[in-house]
Motif scaffolding. Structure first.
Motif, PDB file in Angstrom:
ATOM      1  N   MET A   1     -51.572  31.235 -14.011  1.00 15.10           N
ATOM      2  CA  MET A   1     -50.643  30.755 -14.937  1.00 15.10           C
ATOM      3  C   MET A   1     -51.820  30.385 -16.150  1.00 15.10           C
ATOM      4  O   MET A   1     -52.745  30.099 -16.134  1.00 15.10           O
ATOM      5  N   THR A   2     -50.904  30.616 -17.365  1.00 14.38           N
ATOM      6  CA  THR A   2     -51.596  30.338 -18.300  1.00 14.38           C
ATOM      7  C   THR A   2     -51.500  28.911 -18.878  1.00 14.38           C
ATOM      8  O   THR A   2     -50.805  27.998 -18.036  1.00 14.38           O
ATOM      9  N   GLU A   3     -52.377  28.381 -19.749  1.00 13.86           N
ATOM     10  CA  GLU A   3     -52.511  27.218 -20.156  1.00 13.86           C
ATOM     11  C   GLU A   3     -51.025  26.733 -20.630  1.00 13.86           C
ATOM     12  O   GLU A   3     -50.822  25.484 -20.360  1.00 13.86           O
ATOM     13  N   THR A   4     -50.303  27.541 -21.315  1.00 14.01           N
ATOM     14  CA  THR A   4     -49.034  27.087 -22.048  1.00 14.01           C
ATOM     15  C   THR A   4     -48.176  26.700 -20.799  1.00 14.01           C
ATOM     16  O   THR A   4     -47.530  25.784 -20.914  1.00 14.01           O
ATOM     17  N   ASN A   5     -48.335  27.641 -19.840  1.00 16.80           N
ATOM     18  CA  ASN A   5     -47.299  27.219 -18.664  1.00 16.80           C
ATOM     19  C   ASN A   5     -47.658  26.145 -17.962  1.00 16.80           C
ATOM     20  O   ASN A   5     -46.591  25.389 -17.535  1.00 16.80           O
ATOM     21  N   ILE A   6     -48.848  25.978 -17.656  1.00 23.21           N
ATOM     22  CA  ILE A   6     -49.346  24.532 -17.100  1.00 23.21           C
ATOM     23  C   ILE A   6     -49.049  23.293 -17.888  1.00 23.21           C
ATOM     24  O   ILE A   6     -48.625  22.230 -17.236  1.00 23.21           O
ATOM     25  N   ALA A   7     -49.352  23.523 -19.329  1.00 21.69           N
ATOM     26  CA  ALA A   7     -48.913  22.499 -20.098  1.00 21.69           C
ATOM     27  C   ALA A   7     -47.153  21.868 -19.965  1.00 21.69           C
ATOM     28  O   ALA A   7     -46.823  20.937 -19.732  1.00 21.69           O
ATOM     29  N   LEU A   8     -46.745  23.041 -20.000  1.00 22.24           N
ATOM     30  CA  LEU A   8     -44.995  23.052 -19.884  1.00 22.24           C
ATOM     31  C   LEU A   8     -44.816  22.278 -18.699  1.00 22.24           C
ATOM     32  O   LEU A   8     -43.855  21.431 -18.559  1.00 22.24           O
ATOM     33  N   LEU A   9     -45.452  22.807 -17.618  1.00 19.12           N
ATOM     34  CA  LEU A   9     -45.116  22.335 -16.120  1.00 19.12           C
ATOM     35  C   LEU A   9     -45.481  20.805 -15.895  1.00 19.12           C
ATOM     36  O   LEU A   9     -44.631  19.926 -15.625  1.00 19.12           O
ATOM     37  N   SER A  10     -46.673  20.566 -16.825  1.00 12.88           N
ATOM     38  CA  SER A  10     -47.056  19.051 -16.792  1.00 12.88           C
ATOM     39  C   SER A  10     -45.928  18.213 -17.339  1.00 12.88           C
ATOM     40  O   SER A  10     -45.649  17.081 -17.026  1.00 12.88           O
ATOM     41  N   ARG A  11     -45.564  18.763 -18.494  1.00 13.06           N
ATOM     42  CA  ARG A  11     -44.588  17.744 -19.310  1.00 13.06           C
ATOM     43  C   ARG A  11     -43.118  17.707 -18.502  1.00 13.06           C
ATOM     44  O   ARG A  11     -42.590  16.731 -18.631  1.00 13.06           O
ATOM     45  N   VAL A  12     -42.641  18.759 -18.004  1.00 11.33           N
ATOM     46  CA  VAL A  12     -41.603  18.724 -16.920  1.00 11.33           C
ATOM     47  C   VAL A  12     -41.742  17.517 -15.824  1.00 11.33           C
ATOM     48  O   VAL A  12     -40.930  16.796 -15.841  1.00 11.33           O
ATOM     49  N   VAL A  13     -42.918  17.669 -15.007  1.00  9.26           N
ATOM     50  CA  VAL A  13     -43.176  16.827 -13.984  1.00  9.26           C
ATOM     51  C   VAL A  13     -43.186  15.503 -14.566  1.00  9.26           C
ATOM     52  O   VAL A  13     -42.754  14.394 -14.050  1.00  9.26           O
ATOM     53  N   GLU A  14     -43.780  15.075 -15.895  1.00  4.51           N
ATOM     54  CA  GLU A  14     -43.929  13.747 -16.403  1.00  4.51           C
ATOM     55  C   GLU A  14     -42.838  13.351 -16.787  1.00  4.51           C
ATOM     56  O   GLU A  14     -42.340  12.159 -16.746  1.00  4.51           O
ATOM     57  N   SER A  15     -42.055  14.289 -17.504  1.00  2.00           N
ATOM     58  CA  SER A  15     -40.761  13.684 -17.926  1.00  2.00           C
ATOM     59  C   SER A  15     -39.466  13.633 -17.035  1.00  2.00           C
ATOM     60  O   SER A  15     -38.601  12.536 -16.982  1.00  2.00           O
ATOM     61  N   SER A  16     -39.629  14.366 -15.900  1.00  2.00           N
ATOM     62  CA  SER A  16     -38.600  14.250 -14.893  1.00  2.00           C
ATOM     63  C   SER A  16     -38.944  14.421 -13.590  1.00  2.00           C
ATOM     64  O   SER A  16     -38.803  15.537 -13.120  1.00  2.00           O
ATOM     65  N   PRO A  17     -39.524  13.315 -12.865  1.00  2.00           N
ATOM     66  CA  PRO A  17     -40.183  13.529 -11.681  1.00  2.00           C
ATOM     67  C   PRO A  17     -38.878  13.765 -10.561  1.00  2.00           C
ATOM     68  O   PRO A  17     -39.181  14.575  -9.592  1.00  2.00           O
ATOM     69  N   VAL A  18     -37.606  13.352 -10.832  1.00  2.00           N
ATOM     70  CA  VAL A  18     -36.712  13.469  -9.870  1.00  2.00           C
ATOM     71  C   VAL A  18     -36.409  15.181  -9.782  1.00  2.00           C
ATOM     72  O   VAL A  18     -36.002  15.655  -8.850  1.00  2.00           O
ATOM     73  N   ILE A  19     -36.203  15.770 -11.009  1.00  2.04           N
ATOM     74  CA  ILE A  19     -35.927  17.221 -10.883  1.00  2.04           C
ATOM     75  C   ILE A  19     -37.027  17.889 -10.223  1.00  2.04           C
ATOM     76  O   ILE A  19     -36.796  18.746  -9.316  1.00  2.04           O
ATOM     77  N   VAL A  20     -38.326  17.547 -10.063  1.00  2.00           N
ATOM     78  CA  VAL A  20     -39.388  18.111  -9.201  1.00  2.00           C
ATOM     79  C   VAL A  20     -39.216  18.008  -7.758  1.00  2.00           C
ATOM     80  O   VAL A  20     -39.407  18.710  -6.863  1.00  2.00           O
ATOM     81  N   LEU A  21     -38.728  16.582  -7.452  1.00  2.00           N
ATOM     82  CA  LEU A  21     -38.485  16.278  -6.145  1.00  2.00           C
ATOM     83  C   LEU A  21     -37.180  17.094  -5.599  1.00  2.00           C
ATOM     84  O   LEU A  21     -37.070  17.656  -4.449  1.00  2.00           O
ATOM     85  N   VAL A  22     -36.200  17.237  -6.272  1.00  2.00           N
ATOM     86  CA  VAL A  22     -35.199  18.006  -5.981  1.00  2.00           C
ATOM     87  C   VAL A  22     -35.494  19.337  -5.699  1.00  2.00           C
ATOM     88  O   VAL A  22     -34.933  20.041  -4.640  1.00  2.00           O
ATOM     89  N   CYS A  23     -36.298  19.992  -6.603  1.00  4.47           N
ATOM     90  CA  CYS A  23     -36.793  21.324  -6.439  1.00  4.47           C
ATOM     91  C   CYS A  23     -37.611  21.542  -5.103  1.00  4.47           C
ATOM     92  O   CYS A  23     -37.362  22.268  -4.463  1.00  4.47           O
ATOM     93  N   PHE A  24     -38.640  20.662  -4.802  1.00  8.83           N
ATOM     94  CA  PHE A  24     -39.247  20.460  -3.735  1.00  8.83           C
ATOM     95  C   PHE A  24     -38.035  20.380  -2.454  1.00  8.83           C
ATOM     96  O   PHE A  24     -38.341  21.112  -1.433  1.00  8.83           O
ATOM     97  N   PHE A  25     -37.222  19.716  -2.547  1.00 10.10           N
ATOM     98  CA  PHE A  25     -36.214  19.475  -1.409  1.00 10.10           C
ATOM     99  C   PHE A  25     -35.558  20.950  -1.142  1.00 10.10           C
ATOM    100  O   PHE A  25     -35.215  21.289  -0.223  1.00 10.10           O
TER     101      PHE A  25
END
Length: 77
Positions: A1-25
């Motif tokens: 993954m590129t740094e941009t992708n990692i930064a984007l993923l970090s922002r998604v996790v920080e802004s909406s952890p519920v979405i991440v949990l739903v994805c893991f589910f």
């Protein structure tokens, strides 16, 4: 993954952890479904192998019966 992708993923996790949990589910559900499908396929393979053995045995029985009948007919002549 590129740094941009990692930064984007970090922002998604920080802004909406519920979405991440739903994805893991849903990933967990997909893995469970995959495991069940593998088990069903294994069962079907086992059934097919058993049917092939039965068919092969029946073919041998027919061959032996034909051989016996042919021998009986030849000896009767």
């Amino acid at each position: 993954m590129t740094e941009t992708n990692i930064a984007l993923l970090s922002r998604v996790v920080e802004s909406s952890p519920v979405i991440v949990l739903v994805c893991f589910f849903f990933i967990g559900l997909l893995l469970r479904w995959h495991y069940r499908m593998e088990e069903r396929l294994k069962q079907k393979d086992d059934q097919i192998m058993a049917l092939q053995r039965e068919t092969l045995q029946a073919m041998h029985d027919v061959r032996d019966a034909v051989r016996d009948l042919t021998g009986a007919i030849r000896s009767a002549r």
